[in-house]
Design a protein around this motif. Sequence first.
Motif, PDB file in Angstrom:
ATOM      1  N   ILE A 239      34.709   7.648 -60.761  1.00  0.00           N
ATOM      2  CA  ILE A 239      35.501   6.715 -59.965  1.00  0.00           C
ATOM      3  C   ILE A 239      34.668   5.456 -59.753  1.00  0.00           C
ATOM      4  O   ILE A 239      33.600   5.501 -59.130  1.00  0.00           O
ATOM      5  CB  ILE A 239      35.908   7.335 -58.621  1.00  0.00           C
ATOM      6  CG1 ILE A 239      36.721   8.608 -58.848  1.00  0.00           C
ATOM      7  CG2 ILE A 239      36.703   6.337 -57.790  1.00  0.00           C
ATOM      8  CD1 ILE A 239      37.127   9.315 -57.576  1.00  0.00           C
ATOM      9  N   SER A 244      37.779   1.296 -58.161  1.00  0.00           N
ATOM     10  CA  SER A 244      38.361   2.629 -57.922  1.00  0.00           C
ATOM     11  C   SER A 244      39.153   3.162 -59.117  1.00  0.00           C
ATOM     12  O   SER A 244      39.922   4.118 -58.968  1.00  0.00           O
ATOM     13  CB  SER A 244      39.270   2.615 -56.684  1.00  0.00           C
ATOM     14  OG  SER A 244      38.519   2.292 -55.536  1.00  0.00           O
ATOM     15  N   ARG A 246      39.689   5.328 -62.527  1.00  0.00           N
ATOM     16  CA  ARG A 246      39.189   6.669 -62.863  1.00  0.00           C
ATOM     17  C   ARG A 246      39.015   6.811 -64.367  1.00  0.00           C
ATOM     18  O   ARG A 246      39.892   6.406 -65.133  1.00  0.00           O
ATOM     19  CB  ARG A 246      40.150   7.733 -62.332  1.00  0.00           C
ATOM     20  CG  ARG A 246      40.247   7.738 -60.808  1.00  0.00           C
ATOM     21  CD  ARG A 246      41.404   8.592 -60.328  1.00  0.00           C
ATOM     22  NE  ARG A 246      41.395   8.658 -58.865  1.00  0.00           N
ATOM     23  CZ  ARG A 246      41.113   9.760 -58.165  1.00  0.00           C
ATOM     24  NH1 ARG A 246      40.824  10.875 -58.789  1.00  0.00           N
ATOM     25  NH2 ARG A 246      41.119   9.725 -56.854  1.00  0.00           N
ATOM     26  N   ASP A 275      29.613   9.944 -59.169  1.00  0.00           N
ATOM     27  CA  ASP A 275      29.423   8.730 -58.381  1.00  0.00           C
ATOM     28  C   ASP A 275      27.992   8.249 -58.559  1.00  0.00           C
ATOM     29  O   ASP A 275      27.048   8.970 -58.209  1.00  0.00           O
ATOM     30  CB  ASP A 275      29.715   9.018 -56.901  1.00  0.00           C
ATOM     31  CG  ASP A 275      29.773   7.755 -56.062  1.00  0.00           C
ATOM     32  OD1 ASP A 275      28.943   6.857 -56.280  1.00  0.00           O
ATOM     33  OD2 ASP A 275      30.629   7.673 -55.162  1.00  0.00           O
ATOM     34  N   SER A 295      33.767   8.102 -48.914  1.00  0.00           N
ATOM     35  CA  SER A 295      33.924   8.079 -50.370  1.00  0.00           C
ATOM     36  C   SER A 295      34.767   9.264 -50.844  1.00  0.00           C
ATOM     37  O   SER A 295      34.858  10.296 -50.160  1.00  0.00           O
ATOM     38  CB  SER A 295      32.553   8.135 -51.043  1.00  0.00           C
ATOM     39  OG  SER A 295      31.975   9.417 -50.860  1.00  0.00           O
ATOM     40  N   PRO A 296      35.405   9.156 -52.018  1.00  0.00           N
ATOM     41  CA  PRO A 296      36.182  10.285 -52.563  1.00  0.00           C
ATOM     42  C   PRO A 296      35.344  11.546 -52.726  1.00  0.00           C
ATOM     43  O   PRO A 296      35.847  12.655 -52.530  1.00  0.00           O
ATOM     44  CB  PRO A 296      36.664   9.747 -53.915  1.00  0.00           C
ATOM     45  CG  PRO A 296      36.679   8.267 -53.762  1.00  0.00           C
ATOM     46  CD  PRO A 296      35.528   7.947 -52.856  1.00  0.00           C
ATOM     47  N   THR A 299      35.010  13.244 -49.315  1.00  0.00           N
ATOM     48  CA  THR A 299      36.298  13.843 -48.950  1.00  0.00           C
ATOM     49  C   THR A 299      36.504  15.164 -49.681  1.00  0.00           C
ATOM     50  O   THR A 299      36.899  16.174 -49.075  1.00  0.00           O
ATOM     51  CB  THR A 299      37.452  12.877 -49.288  1.00  0.00           C
ATOM     52  OG1 THR A 299      37.268  11.652 -48.580  1.00  0.00           O
ATOM     53  CG2 THR A 299      38.787  13.485 -48.904  1.00  0.00           C
ATOM     54  N   ALA A 300      36.221  15.165 -50.994  1.00  0.00           N
ATOM     55  CA  ALA A 300      36.351  16.395 -51.780  1.00  0.00           C
ATOM     56  C   ALA A 300      35.352  17.450 -51.323  1.00  0.00           C
ATOM     57  O   ALA A 300      35.673  18.643 -51.237  1.00  0.00           O
ATOM     58  CB  ALA A 300      36.159  16.084 -53.261  1.00  0.00           C
TER      59      ALA A 300
END
Length: 317
Positions: A239, A244, A246, A275, A295-296, A299-300
């Motif tokens: 990402i 942003s 992918r 990342d 950040s994604p 979150t994951a």
Amino acid sequence: MSGHPENAPQHCPGTESEDAGKASACAGCPNQNICASGAASVRDPAIDIIKNRLSNVKHKILILSGKGGVGKSTVTSLLGHALAGTNPDINVGVLDADICGPSQPRLLGVRGEQVHNSGSGWSPVYVTDNLSLMSIGFLLGSPDDAVIWRGPKKNGMIKQFLSEVDWGDLDFLLIDTPPGTSDEHLSAVQYLTEAGLSGAVVVTSPQEVALLDVRKELQFCQKVGVRVLGVIENMSLFICPNCSSRSEIFPATTGGAPQMCSDLHVPLLGSLPLDPILARCCDDGRDFLQELPNSPAVTALKDIVHKIVKSCEGTSS
């Protein structure tokens, strides 16, 4: 004990065989010397010592990967930070059982620290108030020193870590193992089974070359009776931190971890994106969760940790 030793390797000749401890299948087994001496009925006293030492550790989790380079140690450090950061009252320990390639001191930012020994055992190094680490990296004269040991000596070091480190009261102990299904894994399973091993988290990356070895790791868990808490697919997507967008850096040509988990009926805990900032934080020993909390990847990670905690609490006695 009679017949086949607990957690015996495949094709174990059995303790009553003339080949006990001498067959090719016995190579690397923690019980090899006992079987060869004809004393297989003698219980290894370390099992009870480790069970007592870890009695104040609620959940013990092996972090496994069949393939090197999939980011297993990085994921272990992220899980440690995430578990400890969720609640200041949760105490987390990380045991770096990768004897020949200890990377946790760097990943967790505690290189150069010293381990202290007292009457209660080795004291782990504290990364934060509720996150501690033990690694052979703390015992080397230099980070560049190579550990050139055969299997029995590595097994002895793991036994020593499990039996002599004074962790205190822990909610989670994450055990970072080397890639594969070899000596260190057999020893860890042997010594932790009676101590209440919660299970294993298996780390992979999406490409088939990694999944081939991870399938072997899952089969290892099945054969030695270790519950698989789930699989984490690391580096699933890139990402871009600027736009942003992918991209698939490692294409999942066979469906990646989701398809493998579906085929083998094991839980998929989640996927972590690739990342570059995360990689830099790990190299510098900084906490990525504090650097980029929105950040994604974070979150994951939080969703993955929630599933691990839920799974462990569901198996608590």
